[in-house]
Design a protein around this motif. Sequence first.
Motif, PDB file in Angstrom:
ATOM      1  N   PRO A  82       0.831  -1.208   0.000  1.00  0.00           N
ATOM      2  CA  PRO A  82       0.000   0.000   0.000  1.00  0.00           C
ATOM      3  C   PRO A  82       0.866   1.259   0.000  1.00  0.00           C
ATOM      4  O   PRO A  82       1.685   1.434   0.904  1.00  0.00           O
ATOM      5  CB  PRO A  82      -0.824  -0.104   1.284  1.00  0.00           C
ATOM      6  N   LEU A 108      -2.208   6.267   1.915  1.00  0.00           N
ATOM      7  CA  LEU A 108      -2.798   6.014   3.222  1.00  0.00           C
ATOM      8  C   LEU A 108      -4.154   5.315   3.085  1.00  0.00           C
ATOM      9  O   LEU A 108      -4.482   4.401   3.845  1.00  0.00           O
ATOM     10  CB  LEU A 108      -2.962   7.355   3.928  1.00  0.00           C
ATOM     11  N   LEU A 115      -3.709   1.693   2.581  1.00  0.00           N
ATOM     12  CA  LEU A 115      -3.314   1.022   3.829  1.00  0.00           C
ATOM     13  C   LEU A 115      -4.535   0.784   4.710  1.00  0.00           C
ATOM     14  O   LEU A 115      -4.707  -0.294   5.283  1.00  0.00           O
ATOM     15  CB  LEU A 115      -2.275   1.864   4.578  1.00  0.00           C
ATOM     16  N   GLU A 170      -6.549  -2.065   3.343  1.00  0.00           N
ATOM     17  CA  GLU A 170      -5.883  -3.352   3.566  1.00  0.00           C
ATOM     18  C   GLU A 170      -6.026  -3.795   5.029  1.00  0.00           C
ATOM     19  O   GLU A 170      -6.265  -4.961   5.323  1.00  0.00           O
ATOM     20  CB  GLU A 170      -4.409  -3.240   3.164  1.00  0.00           C
ATOM     21  N   PRO A 192       3.093  -0.180   9.661  1.00  0.00           N
ATOM     22  CA  PRO A 192       3.958   0.983   9.841  1.00  0.00           C
ATOM     23  C   PRO A 192       3.980   1.516  11.267  1.00  0.00           C
ATOM     24  O   PRO A 192       5.001   1.988  11.740  1.00  0.00           O
ATOM     25  CB  PRO A 192       3.364   2.013   8.880  1.00  0.00           C
ATOM     26  N   ARG A 193       2.857   1.475  11.965  1.00  0.00           N
ATOM     27  CA  ARG A 193       2.848   1.869  13.379  1.00  0.00           C
ATOM     28  C   ARG A 193       2.407   0.657  14.196  1.00  0.00           C
ATOM     29  O   ARG A 193       1.439  -0.010  13.824  1.00  0.00           O
ATOM     30  CB  ARG A 193       1.865   3.022  13.625  1.00  0.00           C
ATOM     31  N   PRO A 201      -1.092   8.889  10.265  1.00  0.00           N
ATOM     32  CA  PRO A 201      -0.691  10.286  10.189  1.00  0.00           C
ATOM     33  C   PRO A 201      -1.904  11.128   9.777  1.00  0.00           C
ATOM     34  O   PRO A 201      -2.739  10.662   8.995  1.00  0.00           O
ATOM     35  CB  PRO A 201       0.381  10.302   9.098  1.00  0.00           C
ATOM     36  N   ARG A 241      -0.247  -0.443  -8.826  1.00  0.00           N
ATOM     37  CA  ARG A 241      -1.058  -0.158  -7.639  1.00  0.00           C
ATOM     38  C   ARG A 241      -1.354   1.332  -7.585  1.00  0.00           C
ATOM     39  O   ARG A 241      -0.565   2.140  -8.060  1.00  0.00           O
ATOM     40  CB  ARG A 241      -0.272  -0.604  -6.393  1.00  0.00           C
ATOM     41  N   GLU A 246       3.879   7.542   1.599  1.00  0.00           N
ATOM     42  CA  GLU A 246       2.718   8.177   2.254  1.00  0.00           C
ATOM     43  C   GLU A 246       2.084   7.330   3.357  1.00  0.00           C
ATOM     44  O   GLU A 246       1.710   7.826   4.412  1.00  0.00           O
ATOM     45  CB  GLU A 246       1.662   8.519   1.192  1.00  0.00           C
ATOM     46  N   SER A 247       1.992   6.028   3.116  1.00  0.00           N
ATOM     47  CA  SER A 247       1.357   5.149   4.104  1.00  0.00           C
ATOM     48  C   SER A 247       2.279   4.885   5.299  1.00  0.00           C
ATOM     49  O   SER A 247       1.937   4.100   6.174  1.00  0.00           O
ATOM     50  CB  SER A 247       0.980   3.820   3.447  1.00  0.00           C
ATOM     51  N   GLU A 248       3.455   5.514   5.309  1.00  0.00           N
ATOM     52  CA  GLU A 248       4.491   5.351   6.335  1.00  0.00           C
ATOM     53  C   GLU A 248       5.197   4.008   6.249  1.00  0.00           C
ATOM     54  O   GLU A 248       5.931   3.613   7.151  1.00  0.00           O
ATOM     55  CB  GLU A 248       3.946   5.557   7.752  1.00  0.00           C
TER      56      GLU A 248
END
Lengths: 599, 376
Positions: A357, A360, A363, A366, A430-431, A598, B325, B346-348
């Motif tokens: 992804p 954002l 993500l 997903e 990611p987090r 974020p 994608r 962007e999605s970190e």
Amino acid sequence: MSEKEIRSVLATDCGSTTTKAILIEKQGDTYRLIVRGEAPTTVEAPFEDVTNGVLNAVMEVEELRGRKIIDDDGRIITPQNGDEGVDVYLSTSSAGGGLQMMVSGVVKQMTGESAERAALGAGAIVMDVIASNDGRAPHEKIKRIRQLRPDMILVSGGIDGGAISHVAEIAEVIAAAEPRPRLGSDYNLPIIYAGNIKARDIVKDRLGKKSSLVITDNIRPVLERENLMPARHKIHDLFMEHVMAQAPGYKKLMGWTSLPIMPTPAAVGYIIETIAKQQDIEVMGVDIGGATTDIFSVFQGIFNRTVSANLGMSYSISNVLAETGLDNVMRWVPFDMDEADLRDRIKNKMIRPTTIPHSLAELKVEQAIAREALRLAFEQHKSLAVGLKGVQQERTISDAFDQKSSGATIIDLKKLNLLVGSGGVLSHAPRRVQAASMLVDSFLPEYVTRLAVDSIFMMPQLGVLASEYPKPATDVFEKDCLIHLGCCIAPVGNAKKLGDPCVTVEYNVKGEHIKREVAYGDLVLIPMDAGEETKATITPSKRFDMGLGKGKEVTKKISGGVVGLLIDARGRPFTMPTDSAERIKRLTAWEIELGLYPR
Amino acid sequence: MAHAYTPGLRVADKALITRERRLPLKGEVLVEKGKEIRAEDIVAKTDLPGNVQIVKAASILGISPEDLPDVMVKKKGEHADKGEVIAMVSSFFGLFKSKVVAPATGTIEAISNVSGQIIMREPPIPVEVVAYIDGWVSEVIPDEGIIMETTGAFVQGIFGIGGEIVGELKTAVANPNDELTADKITPDLKDKVICGGAYVQYDTIKKAIDAGVRGIIVGGFRDSDLRRILGYDLGVAITGQEKIGLTLILTEGFGRMKMAQKTFDLLKRFEGKRVSINGATQIRAGVMRPEIIIPLGEKYSQDLADQEHVASGGLMVGSIIRVIREPHFGELAEVIDLPPELTVVESETKVRVLKARFDDGEEMLMPRANVEMIES
């Protein structure tokens, strides 16, 4: 070699796509993970030799550690000699699709289920359960057996000394199908018979010439007891002798390892069992992969494993949508989306499974799908991790009131102490708070539960190590494998309306007194560092229970982690608003409170 | 120069193509090594063991299993036609008779005195394997099949449904961004494999099936239409067995997506040629993608082998890629940088990235995992 003498351990896990190697060394009294390496698995063309990938991964370990492990002939040096080589080398494998089995029993809900549990516990994917009462005509069963081409079949049926005609019937159906193994056509399909002792001769007569038949103890010698270990051991033996021996390069690999190669999920099961036993806790672990999701649990000392063969985040992502339905996925997405667009996105991930992804929004979608995949896999786990069916139980008056029947699930979220997540979407979120949030939303733990993720998915290697050398395995598991996320406090019950009082949590940490009142519908995160441990006084309001009854105060041990203390006051059973605007409002509020993404 | 591996789908003007044509069980190979044959020719055949029918005879007759062998009218190994009596008991001085009849025509394979079952096997099922592509038999696998070889144009699709078919190639749209609409399905497309640009919808596919079109190759297609055609939600990408009336191959993905110019030009250039296509897709260990093969009627040469070798390079500055994608899904771009360090997007997510330039001049960093190379 005795456990005390071990100075170093090298372990590899040959997965379908990646071979991962870890190096463990003794430092003082404890064992620690030193370095890890990985390389693409080389089971398929053009390499067709699994040891290439193993050596490549080990070479990376050699480079990172700066010492020699592979000799000039391309073999792993054991035992350690000065600064060269390692004392123990071991490996697990799930390459080539893992171990695929069919099982059979007389009654689907009794010996059929026991056989399924035995195969799953041994690390297999159960392709089908054939039983006398499974509702299919014999010719349909035969067609299915032929179609599936399993690696192995486990035949059970009947209690010792019981009637033999049904077992004979099943054996005749299997014989008529003339099943062929999946890999290679030069050997006979391994079949394990673990049923009624009296039917052994009949089974030998029907299947002896058409298969490599192995007979072992009955998995259900009497109705009241399951005896799965002998069958599980036989499955491991045959996995080595037949299935693994057919896969390219495995004969060579088997000659290198200090312990037998184990199917990856069986190894994960071992480590979970070991931890539950050593710490005397109820544990659940989940591994969500691209194609499958495995769940492992130990409750009341009983180990259970399930594989949801078609629930995963890449190859099987489309199936998650097909099984749960669009609405269930959308309830976790904090924005509106066109249905057809979402469908296309999911299919595009399926046909290009290695993509990541980027945006954002991608993500979030997903992770919404991951929540549903985990939830569905957990539902399946609950339905298989049950007490024995068909058993007469002595009942007291209180049992009669709560209507518990034989065969009820033994999974009790109220007693769960530790929930461990692994697999890309959880371990590589990611987090870390995203992993915690996905685990809480899908498993909906109750009361107080510790949450953790497996940092680099080394549970398989630690599992096979634990089967012979528990200390190095548990040392590394505690210190290097698990990343503690923190605790989740979740009172059971529901208030009349959002904003009503739900729970008050009070504790002292680092000399500071913390008191937090949380309203119904809220999700609150309080930082609490990893390593911090304290007792908390938890007071639920009158409509909520924390274990001692509604409104009753409890004192529980809580511990911190990289995420902190999560207080989930959304109620149990949990429901999500059906109105889209309201749903998005609440999801956004939780997202902000947790700092999920974020902004 | 920075260099990285990224998978890509092949689009080749000329390639050596070999295909194994193997029987599911041992049997008879009908062609010889070196022979030139056509796609429809049968190359090997065998008989699969017949279906098995099991009759719970003892319970039908109301006898105990051990008595079953004594009441058999047909013995083990004997033939019986469907409906013929195979076991019978008489009671009450022969006044009442209970019978078991053959559920299908076949032979009695086993009579069990433990379970009381009769096992009947139906006649063997003949199976034939065809060549699938026009070309030469390069190798015979004794008793099992052959390896076919040809030189031809070769295109890999990303997803397909339906199995192997052969037909004449016809382009039905003017450029790769066009939609294949229902009005473009004309009666002369019967038995053809048609190339349809960026997009096709459910109604057009239905019309094509009715018109006898054998195959459709198109850039994109919506999942909601796929569900309508199949009648179910496709969960796992293992396809090839669908019987919808034609074979459908997507070259780019789900949604409306311009067919890569190179793919479109190639298909247009070979208009009128015989083409072999297969929609079978399997996205798991042992990836299988749908394929389009246009045999050129030439034998294999060393020059071609050299060309093949050169073609399989990695991702480099200057490589042409397709974004696979969101954002920019489906668009083509040129790689202008391959920074080696991990980068946060962007999605970190922390990933290895590349910098690409689109046709309109826009430059963008994106995960390397989200592109595929347009191979030649």
